[in-house]
Design an enzyme around this catalytic site. Structure first.
Site, PDB file in Angstrom:
ATOM      1  CB  CYS A 133      -4.222  -2.888   7.029  1.00 49.57           C
ATOM      2  SG  CYS A 133      -3.089  -1.798   6.109  1.00 49.57           S
ATOM      3  CG  ASN A 134      -6.074   2.317  10.665  1.00 52.19           C
ATOM      4  OD1 ASN A 134      -7.178   2.780  10.887  1.00 52.19           O
ATOM      5  ND2 ASN A 134      -5.390   1.632  11.579  1.00 52.19           N
ATOM      6  CB  THR A 135      -2.567   2.327   4.903  1.00 54.95           C
ATOM      7  OG1 THR A 135      -1.893   2.982   5.990  1.00 54.95           O
ATOM      8  CG2 THR A 135      -2.181   2.997   3.601  1.00 54.95           C
ATOM      9  CB  ALA A 136      -5.528  -1.878   3.436  1.00 54.34           C
ATOM     10  CB  CYS A 191      -0.474   3.003  11.826  1.00 45.13           C
ATOM     11  SG  CYS A 191       0.861   2.011  11.131  1.00 45.13           S
ATOM     12  NE  ARG A 221      -0.902  -2.740   2.598  1.00 45.16           N
ATOM     13  CZ  ARG A 221      -0.081  -3.762   2.791  1.00 45.16           C
ATOM     14  NH1 ARG A 221       0.210  -4.598   1.805  1.00 45.16           N
ATOM     15  NH2 ARG A 221       0.495  -3.965   3.954  1.00 45.16           N
TER      16      ARG A 221
END
Lengths: 237, 237
Positions: free
Chosen positions: B85-88, B197, B50
């Site tokens: 997974c926050n970013t995902a 995160c 990511r």
């Protein structure tokens, strides 16, 4: 490197499955996420109780549930199966009959390791569930290799310790039970002691100081990494 | 009690998925294995990066891989999805478009929680990946609810700390980076700080003493337990 995904028949209990995952992450030298072993995990804490079926002679047969889980994991894309629960290996045939992919059989891995570690004629002490003892599963695997087996005399404290860990997690009482059993096995002449119950794996550092001990889940971790990286199903060390 | 199985889009990284599992086990009062939440976990550490896609503008789009994982989890029997997974969550639409079951969206859960905790007009400090910042994902979710957002001034140490945790696990350097960033956010007037995160979740106890902090993965744990036990998708507290 192409890594082969491995299916996990998990949730027996959830902490044992998590322990397997943690040991896998720690055992792989990783410079990025993508070095880690891909897993497909059926974390199913609702598999019928192995202890109820094997010891109490009551309750549902877990075999069909495990067979269905194995088939789904194969459909999902798993190229091999692993099961972080020694006692559940009593149902290994129901599992392997249901799929075309291999089961990395923790009991067979343990018997192979013991043969290499102490040689034919040696004596293996078992730190495991009384349900495992009842199945004679490890006994059979060891005896065909010419090894003998010794168990703690009293099953009840072992079963109580397993149940306590399932409820409270690692605790002092369970550690004391495991240490006493391990001392007893050493005194009885065990050349090697096998921690062969996923709950005891959580407190494996509590075996007696004089014990030459291995943890069956560590043998499974090695076999999984080797299979995922190489596709090899042979000896694990 | 019938518990609904939840599918996990996991492996980003493997330790964050294990942390979610551990928190789930700890959060469920259990008298036996069967009280625990059933999970179907696609532990896929090979999802395209990511960070590479969002920050470096290089590498494969993870969206199609995540969509395929979501479809397989639905086929496998999952009744809802979760992704530690926050970013995902930047790819949440690719996921929800691919399936008929809901995603327990950690970003939306966080924005809902912040609104309740500090009210409209409040300021939320973000302890998250610069890739998350780049997506403006949490910013958008918070701003539509009338909250403002503050980030640490310098992205580089945050990214370095995340990468270090992916390689070495929780370590002192990463803890120092997180603590300094948390102090900075408190000084900048953050009423609430979000550890958003999964790598920082592993060291969430290293936020500044003066911070009013929550961990987004804890909000996800609560939502998963509620969904599994009741089928309810609403507010999580």
């Amino acid at each position: 490197m192409m890594l082969r995904p491995i299916g996990i028949l998990g949730g027996m209990g959830p902490e044992a499955t998590s322990l397997l995952q943690r040991k896998l992450v720690e055992a792989v030298p990783a410079s990025d996420d993508r070095d880690h072993i891909p897993l497909l995990i059926d974390m199913n804490p609702q598999v019928p109780s192995r202890i109820a079926h094997l010891i109490e002679g009551a309750g549902e047969d877990p075999g069909p549930t495990l067979a269905a889980m194995a088939r789904r994991l194969q459909d999902f894309g798993a190229l091999a199966l692993a099961m972080p629960c020694n006692t559940a290996h009593h149902y290994a045939k129901a599992i392997t009959d249901a799929v075309d992919i291999p089961l990395l059989n923790m009991v067979e891995l343990t018997a192979d390791h013991a043969t290499k570690a102490i040689g034919s004629g040696g004596c293996v002490g078992m730190l495991a569930s009384p349900a495992m003892r009842r199945t004679r599963l490890i006994e059979t695997a060891l005896r065909v290799r010419g090894l003998s087996v010794v168990w703690p005399a009293d099953d009840d404290p072992m079963l109580a310790a397993i149940r306590k860990i399932k409820i409270d997690g690692p605790c002092v009482e369970a550690r004391e039970t495991l240490r006493a059993a391990s001392k007893e096995l050493a005194a009885a002449g065990a050349d090697l002691q096998c921690v062969a119950c996923s709950e005891f794996s959580l407190i494996a550092d509590s075996v007696a100081a004089e014990a030459n001990a291995i943890d069956t889940i560590d043998l499974l971790v090695r076999a999984m990494i080797e299979f995922s990286q190489t596709g090899h199903l042979g000896e694990t060390e």
